[in-house]
Design a protein around this motif. Structure first.
Motif, PDB file in Angstrom:
ATOM      1  N   PHE A   1       0.822  -1.207   0.000  1.00 46.47           N
ATOM      2  CA  PHE A   1       0.000   0.000   0.000  1.00 46.47           C
ATOM      3  C   PHE A   1       0.861   1.263   0.000  1.00 46.47           C
ATOM      4  CE2 PHE A   1      -2.851  -3.234   1.777  1.00 46.47           C
ATOM      5  CZ  PHE A   1      -3.930  -3.075   0.908  1.00 46.47           C
ATOM      6  N   LYS A   2       2.016   1.204   0.657  1.00 45.80           N
ATOM      7  CA  LYS A   2       2.932   2.334   0.644  1.00 45.80           C
ATOM      8  C   LYS A   2       3.458   2.571  -0.769  1.00 45.80           C
ATOM      9  CE  LYS A   2       7.127   4.077   2.864  1.00 45.80           C
ATOM     10  NZ  LYS A   2       8.215   3.777   3.846  1.00 45.80           N
ATOM     11  N   THR A   3       3.739   1.488  -1.489  1.00 46.00           N
ATOM     12  CA  THR A   3       4.222   1.590  -2.867  1.00 46.00           C
ATOM     13  C   THR A   3       3.151   2.161  -3.775  1.00 46.00           C
ATOM     14  OG1 THR A   3       5.665  -0.317  -2.510  1.00 46.00           O
ATOM     15  CG2 THR A   3       5.199   0.288  -4.790  1.00 46.00           C
ATOM     16  N   ILE A   4       1.905   1.714  -3.600  1.00 48.05           N
ATOM     17  CA  ILE A   4       0.799   2.233  -4.409  1.00 48.05           C
ATOM     18  C   ILE A   4       0.613   3.731  -4.164  1.00 48.05           C
ATOM     19  CG2 ILE A   4      -1.704   2.144  -4.746  1.00 48.05           C
ATOM     20  CD1 ILE A   4      -1.512  -0.887  -4.181  1.00 48.05           C
ATOM     21  N   LYS A   5       0.772   4.153  -2.922  1.00 45.49           N
ATOM     22  CA  LYS A   5       0.672   5.578  -2.601  1.00 45.49           C
ATOM     23  C   LYS A   5       1.747   6.379  -3.327  1.00 45.49           C
ATOM     24  CE  LYS A   5       0.456   8.754   1.324  1.00 45.49           C
ATOM     25  NZ  LYS A   5       0.532   8.867   2.819  1.00 45.49           N
TER      26      LYS A   5
ATOM     27  N   ALA B   1      -3.333  -0.144 -14.652  1.00 39.43           N
ATOM     28  CA  ALA B   1      -2.470  -1.271 -15.003  1.00 39.43           C
ATOM     29  C   ALA B   1      -1.431  -1.528 -13.920  1.00 39.43           C
ATOM     30  CB  ALA B   1      -1.778  -1.000 -16.341  1.00 39.43           C
ATOM     31  N   LEU B   2      -0.895  -0.450 -13.352  1.00 41.52           N
ATOM     32  CA  LEU B   2       0.110  -0.605 -12.309  1.00 41.52           C
ATOM     33  C   LEU B   2      -0.497  -1.174 -11.032  1.00 41.52           C
ATOM     34  CD1 LEU B   2       3.043  -0.214 -11.599  1.00 41.52           C
ATOM     35  CD2 LEU B   2       2.546   2.158 -11.003  1.00 41.52           C
ATOM     36  N   LEU B   3      -1.705  -0.749 -10.714  1.00 40.66           N
ATOM     37  CA  LEU B   3      -2.400  -1.284  -9.538  1.00 40.66           C
ATOM     38  C   LEU B   3      -2.652  -2.787  -9.707  1.00 40.66           C
ATOM     39  CD1 LEU B   3      -3.769  -0.687  -6.830  1.00 40.66           C
ATOM     40  CD2 LEU B   3      -5.869  -0.175  -8.102  1.00 40.66           C
ATOM     41  N   ALA B   4      -3.101  -3.181 -10.905  1.00 43.15           N
ATOM     42  CA  ALA B   4      -3.314  -4.605 -11.179  1.00 43.15           C
ATOM     43  C   ALA B   4      -2.004  -5.375 -11.069  1.00 43.15           C
ATOM     44  CB  ALA B   4      -3.923  -4.789 -12.565  1.00 43.15           C
ATOM     45  N   TYR B   5      -0.911  -4.760 -11.561  1.00 44.44           N
ATOM     46  CA  TYR B   5       0.394  -5.416 -11.464  1.00 44.44           C
ATOM     47  C   TYR B   5       0.799  -5.607 -10.000  1.00 44.44           C
ATOM     48  CZ  TYR B   5       5.351  -5.598 -10.620  1.00 44.44           C
ATOM     49  OH  TYR B   5       6.569  -5.926 -10.099  1.00 44.44           O
ATOM     50  N   ARG B   6       0.619  -4.567  -9.173  1.00 44.76           N
ATOM     51  CA  ARG B   6       1.025  -4.684  -7.768  1.00 44.76           C
ATOM     52  C   ARG B   6       0.310  -5.859  -7.090  1.00 44.76           C
ATOM     53  NH1 ARG B   6       5.668  -1.896  -7.747  1.00 44.76           N
ATOM     54  NH2 ARG B   6       5.393   0.318  -8.215  1.00 44.76           N
TER      55      ARG B   6
ATOM     56  N   SER C   1       5.625 -11.387 -12.891  1.00 47.48           N
ATOM     57  CA  SER C   1       6.949 -11.686 -12.345  1.00 47.48           C
ATOM     58  C   SER C   1       7.938 -10.534 -12.504  1.00 47.48           C
ATOM     59  CB  SER C   1       7.531 -12.940 -13.008  1.00 47.48           C
ATOM     60  OG  SER C   1       6.757 -14.081 -12.688  1.00 47.48           O
ATOM     61  N   ALA C   2       7.583  -9.528 -13.297  1.00 45.40           N
ATOM     62  CA  ALA C   2       8.478  -8.370 -13.442  1.00 45.40           C
ATOM     63  C   ALA C   2       8.652  -7.680 -12.094  1.00 45.40           C
ATOM     64  CB  ALA C   2       7.901  -7.404 -14.473  1.00 45.40           C
ATOM     65  N   ARG C   3       9.773  -6.992 -11.921  1.00 47.63           N
ATOM     66  CA  ARG C   3      10.042  -6.290 -10.676  1.00 47.63           C
ATOM     67  C   ARG C   3      10.087  -4.787 -10.942  1.00 47.63           C
ATOM     68  NH1 ARG C   3      11.652  -9.718  -6.607  1.00 47.63           N
ATOM     69  NH2 ARG C   3      12.124 -11.856  -7.249  1.00 47.63           N
ATOM     70  N   ILE C   4       9.189  -4.048 -10.300  1.00 44.64           N
ATOM     71  CA  ILE C   4       9.049  -2.611 -10.547  1.00 44.64           C
ATOM     72  C   ILE C   4       9.156  -1.860  -9.225  1.00 44.64           C
ATOM     73  CG2 ILE C   4       7.513  -0.801 -11.396  1.00 44.64           C
ATOM     74  CD1 ILE C   4       6.326  -2.833 -13.314  1.00 44.64           C
ATOM     75  N   GLY C   5      10.005  -0.828  -9.208  1.00 41.85           N
ATOM     76  CA  GLY C   5      10.230  -0.052  -7.992  1.00 41.85           C
ATOM     77  C   GLY C   5       9.108   0.938  -7.717  1.00 41.85           C
ATOM     78  N   THR C   6       9.323   1.812  -6.769  1.00 43.83           N
ATOM     79  CA  THR C   6       8.306   2.774  -6.354  1.00 43.83           C
ATOM     80  C   THR C   6       8.317   4.001  -7.263  1.00 43.83           C
ATOM     81  OG1 THR C   6       9.843   3.864  -4.834  1.00 43.83           O
ATOM     82  CG2 THR C   6       8.504   2.068  -3.954  1.00 43.83           C
ATOM     83  N   GLY C   7       7.219   4.766  -7.222  1.00 42.46           N
ATOM     84  CA  GLY C   7       7.135   5.996  -7.997  1.00 42.46           C
ATOM     85  C   GLY C   7       7.145   5.777  -9.494  1.00 42.46           C
ATOM     86  N   PHE C   8       6.662   4.632  -9.943  1.00 41.91           N
ATOM     87  CA  PHE C   8       6.629   4.296 -11.371  1.00 41.91           C
ATOM     88  C   PHE C   8       5.450   5.001 -12.039  1.00 41.91           C
ATOM     89  CE2 PHE C   8       5.550   1.002 -14.724  1.00 41.91           C
ATOM     90  CZ  PHE C   8       6.637   1.286 -15.529  1.00 41.91           C
ATOM     91  N   PHE C   9       5.676   5.548 -13.239  1.00 41.52           N
ATOM     92  CA  PHE C   9       4.622   6.293 -13.933  1.00 41.52           C
ATOM     93  C   PHE C   9       4.575   5.899 -15.399  1.00 41.52           C
ATOM     94  CE2 PHE C   9       3.397  10.439 -16.085  1.00 41.52           C
ATOM     95  CZ  PHE C   9       2.041  10.246 -15.916  1.00 41.52           C
ATOM     96  N   ILE C  10       3.388   5.502 -15.860  1.00 48.01           N
ATOM     97  CA  ILE C  10       3.149   5.205 -17.276  1.00 48.01           C
ATOM     98  C   ILE C  10       2.225   6.287 -17.816  1.00 48.01           C
ATOM     99  CG2 ILE C  10       2.290   3.544 -18.949  1.00 48.01           C
ATOM    100  CD1 ILE C  10       2.770   1.345 -16.916  1.00 48.01           C
ATOM    101  N   ASP C  11       2.717   7.119 -18.728  1.00 53.95           N
ATOM    102  CA  ASP C  11       1.918   8.206 -19.279  1.00 53.95           C
ATOM    103  C   ASP C  11       1.166   7.720 -20.515  1.00 53.95           C
ATOM    104  OD1 ASP C  11       0.828  10.662 -19.609  1.00 53.95           O
ATOM    105  OD2 ASP C  11       2.662  11.673 -20.221  1.00 53.95           O
ATOM    106  N   HIS C  12      -0.145   7.885 -20.525  1.00 57.13           N
ATOM    107  CA  HIS C  12      -1.042   7.378 -21.582  1.00 57.13           C
ATOM    108  C   HIS C  12      -1.027   5.849 -21.571  1.00 57.13           C
ATOM    109  CE1 HIS C  12      -1.945  11.346 -23.008  1.00 57.13           C
ATOM    110  NE2 HIS C  12      -0.644  11.616 -23.085  1.00 57.13           N
TER     111      HIS C  12
END
Length: 216
Positions: free
Chosen positions: A2-6, A34-39, A71-82
C-alpha cells in the motif's frame, strides 16, 4: 504494497501536469490502473498463488492496453503516461521513479531462458514507442528518445536515440525539471550535416579567393 501504491499515485501528480485530483487519477488513468493490477498480481505471484496473477495481468491488458507480467520487478514511484501498447516482460526489472510513455516495450530478443528482459535503473525516462530488448542494463538518469531501439547496455547519466540506439550524451548532469523534456534531444545526424555544409562554405570561399594565376 500500500505504501508503494501511494508512491505510484503521487508520481502521477509529480510528472503529469494535467492531473487535477486523486479521484480523477484513480478512476480514469489507465496507466495507474495497469500498475495497480500489477502490484496485486505480483504480490500473489510472490506468495505462490497459481493462475490468478496471470489472469489479473491479462484482464488489465484487455482493459488498459498495457501488459505487465506478474513476475516483473518494478520499484516505487513508477509512472506510465497514456500507456497504450506498453509491454513489460517477465524478467524485466525497473528501478524507482521511472517514466514510460506509450508504446514502450521492455522485451526479449528470442526464446532464450533466464534473464532475457532489460533492467532499468532509477529516474529513467523512456520516450514513446521506444524498444529496449534483451537482458541489458540501463543506468540511472538515462533518457531514451522516442522510437529508439536499445540493444546494448547504457551507462548512467546518458541520452540515447536512434535505430539501433546510440549514445549522444554521456555523464550529463540530470536537471530536476527536465524529467519530462524528452523532446529537446540533440540530433547527431543533423549536426553532422550542418558541419559538412559549413565545410563546403569554407571551401567555396577559399576557391573564390584563390589567385587566378595559380594552376588550381
Amino acid at each position: 504494497m500500500f505504501k508503494t501504491i501511494k508512491a505510484d499515485l503521487q508520481a502521477v501528480f509529480d510528472r503529469d501536469p494535467s492531473a487535477t485530483s486523486r479521484l480523477e487519477v484513480v478512476l480514469t488513468y489507465a496507466g495507474f490502473h495497469a500498475l495497480l493490477a500489477y502490484r496485486i498480481s505480483h504480490w500473489l505471484k510472490m506468495h505462490g498463488v497459481p493462475f490468478f496473477p496471470r489472469a489479473i495481468s491479462q484482464l488489465a491488458r484487455w482493459l488498459t492496453g498495457i501488459e505487465i507480467h506478474p513476475s516483473a520487478r518494478i520499484g516505487t514511484g513508477f509512472f506510465i503516461d497514456h500507456g497504450m501498447g506498453v509491454v513489460i516482460g517477465e524478467t524485466a526489472e525497473v528501478g524507482d521513479y521511472v517514466t514510460l510513455f506509450q508504446g514502450v516495450t521492455l522485451g526479449g530478443t528470442g526464446k532464450e531462458r533466464g534473464k532475457r528482459h532489460p533492467t532499468l535503473g532509477n529516474h529513467v525516462v523512456v520516450g514513446a514507442g521506444a524498444k529496449i530488448l534483451g537482458g541489458i542494463k540501463i543506468g540511472d538518469n538515462v533518457k531514451i528518445g522516442a522510437n529508439s531501439v536499445v540493444l546494448k547496455n547504457v551507462p548512467a547519466n546518458s541520452t540515447v536515440i536512434g535505430v539501433p540506439a546510440r549514445i549522444i550524451k554521456s555523464q550529463g548532469e540530470r536537471l530536476p525539471d527536465a524529467t519530462m523534456d524528452h523532446t529537446n534531444i540533440p540530433d547527431p545526424i543533423m549536426d553532422r550535416f550542418a558541419a559538412l555544409e559549413q565545410e563546403l562554405i569554407e571551401l567555396r570561399k577559399k576557391l573564390d579567393n584563390r589567385d587566378p594565376q595559380l594552376p588550381f
